[in-house]
Scaffold this active site. Structure first.
Site, PDB file in Angstrom:
ATOM      1  N   ILE A 237       0.847  -1.200   0.081  1.00 24.94           N
ATOM      2  CA  ILE A 237       0.112   0.057  -0.008  1.00 24.94           C
ATOM      3  C   ILE A 237       0.783   1.145  -0.119  1.00 24.94           C
ATOM      4  O   ILE A 237       1.033   2.014   0.862  1.00 24.94           O
ATOM      5  CB  ILE A 237      -0.840   0.004   1.079  1.00 24.94           C
ATOM      6  CG1 ILE A 237      -0.131  -0.452   2.398  1.00 24.94           C
ATOM      7  CG2 ILE A 237      -2.115  -0.953   0.873  1.00 24.94           C
ATOM      8  CD1 ILE A 237      -1.231  -0.228   3.707  1.00 24.94           C
ATOM      9  N   HIS A 238       1.749   1.257  -1.154  1.00 29.66           N
ATOM     10  CA  HIS A 238       2.800   2.448  -1.312  1.00 29.66           C
ATOM     11  C   HIS A 238       2.456   3.764  -0.744  1.00 29.66           C
ATOM     12  O   HIS A 238       2.895   4.419   0.136  1.00 29.66           O
ATOM     13  CB  HIS A 238       3.113   2.327  -2.748  1.00 29.66           C
ATOM     14  CG  HIS A 238       3.379   1.209  -3.511  1.00 29.66           C
ATOM     15  ND1 HIS A 238       4.414   0.313  -3.500  1.00 29.66           N
ATOM     16  CD2 HIS A 238       2.446   0.665  -4.183  1.00 29.66           C
ATOM     17  CE1 HIS A 238       4.426  -0.689  -4.226  1.00 29.66           C
ATOM     18  NE2 HIS A 238       3.371  -0.670  -4.647  1.00 29.66           N
ATOM     19  N   ASP A 239       1.103   4.215  -1.596  1.00 33.20           N
ATOM     20  CA  ASP A 239       0.875   5.593  -1.148  1.00 33.20           C
ATOM     21  C   ASP A 239       0.368   5.986   0.333  1.00 33.20           C
ATOM     22  O   ASP A 239       0.585   7.071   0.607  1.00 33.20           O
ATOM     23  CB  ASP A 239      -0.064   6.181  -2.120  1.00 33.20           C
ATOM     24  CG  ASP A 239       0.255   5.990  -3.422  1.00 33.20           C
ATOM     25  OD1 ASP A 239       1.629   5.900  -3.737  1.00 33.20           O
ATOM     26  OD2 ASP A 239      -0.429   5.811  -4.309  1.00 33.20           O
TER      27      ASP A 239
END
Ligand code: BDR
Ligand code: CA
Length: 311
Positions: A237-239
């Site tokens: 969940i990079h962002d």
């Protein structure tokens, strides 16, 4: 409270990052600006509205920015995020807001009104930020902090063996930002690929049984099925982690480094380069960047789950 402007290209993980920012007690989500990246600008803007509608935050202005990278053709990523960009969840589009100003005007206006107080979190290609910087060369004195999700330092890329999606999509824009004097913190794949949501986590989220958690469950279920994520054993969940860094710097360990990006080699295009010294390809870099190289993933995922499941 941290005054936050979120710039991104929703996209599943951008959508989760917006929900997380909207629900987080210590963040004041002042605006969402959109950029072409995971999906077209039009889809990204509609998705930002869809997600804000879902969390009951249509008071947050949404402003559309650049419809394509500075000099290159846009290559979107529907194969990762689904036809609608939100994991085929097909959220309804809320009544559209009154025509609002464009993203670059909005960013510049916010910084002028509140010098030193606004944190920009950029989770798409850096096109809007580069445009704002060119428009406002003293942006470094006006912005509180710039947190960028992008790049791959000591790990392979996720679009090519060398490059991460946001930087690869608009390497010229990334170069402008990395060479600038902006107070940047970079959140690269080195930490986001360690921050994985598992099937067990998403079942826990589902258990909260609200329209928001139902959406998160369905979007993450879709994302977990993406072959690259199945191989990882979880869904990055990079962002969301980039927003997490705005909440608490303690989630990550950083190192100050000069950063630049390859723009002139087709094979390694978009590769992020780092150095302790500003010689050679780092000669144009005005300042060192805080690069996140490690993360307390367990602590952050717990915080994410608690925030999005809170009533
Ligand atoms: C980044 O690229 C996009 O697909 C995600 O939304 C994230 O911002 C990860 O490389
Ligand atoms: Ca993104």
């Amino acid at each position: 409270m941290v005054r936050l402007v979120y710039d991104g290209d929703p996209g599943i993980d951008d959508a989760l990052a917006i929900i997380f920012a909207a629900k987080c007690d210590v963040l004041d989500l002042e605006a969402v600006t959109t950029v072409a990246g995971n999906v077209s600008l039009e889809k990204a803007t509609k998705n930002a509205l869809r997600v804000l509608g879902l969390v009951g935050r249509l008071d947050v202005p949404v402003a559309a920015g650049m419809p394509h990278p500075l000099v290159r053709e846009l290559v979107t990523a529907e194969h990762v995020h689904g036809e609608d960009g939100l994991g085929e969840t097909f959220l309804p589009l809320p009544p559209v807001q009154d025509k609002c100003m464009g993203a670059i005007d909005l960013i510049v206006g916010k910084l002028l009104r509140r010098p030193g107080e606004v944190t920009l979190v950029a989770c798409g290609p850096l096109t809007n930020l580069a445009e704002a910087y060119v428009r406002m060369p003293d942006m470094g004195e006006k912005v509180g902090e710039v947190i960028v999700m992008g790049g791959a330092v000591n790990v392979p890329g996720n679009v090519t063996p060398y490059a991460e999606f946001n930087v690869h999509t608009d390497p010229e824009a990334a170069k402008i930002i990395f060479e600038s004097d902006l107070p940047v913190t970079l959140v690269p794949l080195d930490v986001t690929l360690k921050t994985l949501i598992t099937s067990k986590d998403i079942e826990e989220i589902r258990g909260a049984d609200t329209p928001v958690t139902d959406f998160i469950y369905r979007a993450l279920r879709y994302s977990l099925n993406f072959p690259g994520h199945r191989r990882l054993g979880g869904c990055p969940i990079h962002d969301v982690l980039a927003v997490g860094v705005a909440v608490d710097r303690g989630f990550v360990k950083t190192k100050k480094l000069y950063v630049n990006v390859v723009t002139d080699n087709l094979v390694t295009l978009g590769k992020t380069l780092v150095s302790e010294n500003n010689t050679g390809e780092f000669e144009e870099c005005k300042t060192k960047i805080n690069v996140c190289l490690d993360v307390n993933a367990g602590k952050f995922i717990r915080f994410f789950i608690e925030t999005v499941t809170s009533k």
